[in-house]
Scaffold this motif. Structure first.
Motif, PDB file in Angstrom:
ATOM      1  N   LYS A  20      32.080  42.747  51.091  1.00 20.90           N
ATOM      2  CA  LYS A  20      32.141  42.081  49.783  1.00 20.90           C
ATOM      3  C   LYS A  20      30.907  41.250  49.486  1.00 20.90           C
ATOM      4  O   LYS A  20      30.853  40.557  48.482  1.00 20.90           O
ATOM      5  N   ASP A  76      34.579  42.135  58.701  1.00 23.35           N
ATOM      6  CA  ASP A  76      33.975  43.349  58.161  1.00 23.35           C
ATOM      7  C   ASP A  76      34.244  43.454  56.661  1.00 23.35           C
ATOM      8  O   ASP A  76      33.383  43.866  55.896  1.00 23.35           O
ATOM      9  N   THR A  77      35.435  43.079  56.254  1.00 19.87           N
ATOM     10  CA  THR A  77      35.781  43.093  54.834  1.00 19.87           C
ATOM     11  C   THR A  77      34.930  42.088  54.066  1.00 19.87           C
ATOM     12  O   THR A  77      34.443  42.388  52.979  1.00 19.87           O
ATOM     13  N   MET A 103      38.435  42.725  61.582  1.00 14.60           N
ATOM     14  CA  MET A 103      38.584  43.497  60.357  1.00 14.60           C
ATOM     15  C   MET A 103      38.323  42.612  59.147  1.00 14.60           C
ATOM     16  O   MET A 103      37.711  43.041  58.195  1.00 14.60           O
ATOM     17  N   ASN A 104      38.773  41.350  59.190  1.00 15.23           N
ATOM     18  CA  ASN A 104      38.574  40.435  58.091  1.00 15.23           C
ATOM     19  C   ASN A 104      37.084  40.167  57.876  1.00 15.23           C
ATOM     20  O   ASN A 104      36.615  40.132  56.753  1.00 15.23           O
TER      21      ASN A 104
END
Length: 155
Positions: A30, A25-26, A22-23
């Motif tokens: 960005k 993908d974040t 998830m990190n």
């Protein structure tokens, strides 16, 4: 008792395996990307990137580096996209440790994390990549990052 420890271990391992995905993908959302190619495939100008990649015949690598202001890309290195030119398929990126922005083809960059030569997945925090305020990324400032200075103001 052993069953309880086994269940807690399984749950904690399951959570730790899903959190980094998830990190990443974040980070990709960005504007962060991981380099997927090795070689002198970045330049300070779009024209320089085109010449580096299209007209390599006959030139030695040292001539390319001198004449075109080429910079090496190393797989697994994280970069932040500053600007994308979809017409040419190029991206202007900021790389940790560089004060100038570099251009490279977007196809040389990956939204999926790539391990570097040491087997580590770079993040902005461990790569000396300073987030660009124009992109809207706020640095994670915790109490450890605000180191105290000496009385005379020097670090």
């Amino acid at each position: 008792m052993k069953l309880a420890i086994l269940i807690v271990t399984a749950i904690s391992l399951g959570l730790s395996c899903t959190a980094p995905a998830m990190n990443y993908d974040t980070l990709a959302a960005k504007g962060y990307r991981w380099v997927a190619i090795h070689g002198p495939y970045a330049s300070t100008t779009e024209h320089g990137v085109q010449r580096i990649t299209d007209h390599r015949g006959g030139l030695t690598e040292s001539q390319i580096l001198e004449d075109e202001q080429a910079f090496y890309l190393i797989p697994g290195k994280i970069v932040q996209i500053i600007k994308e030119d979809r017409a040419t398929g190029m991206s202007q990126v900021q790389m940790g440790g560089f004060t100038t922005f570099l251009w490279t083809y977007s196809r040389f960059l990956s939204k999926r994390p790539i391990r570097d030569i040491y087997g580590v997945i770079e993040t902005p925090e461990n790569s000396a990549l300073v987030p660009n305020p124009r992109i809207g990324i706020k640095p994670n400032l915790d109490s450890e990052s605000t180191a105290s200075t000496r009385k005379n103001g020097n670090e």
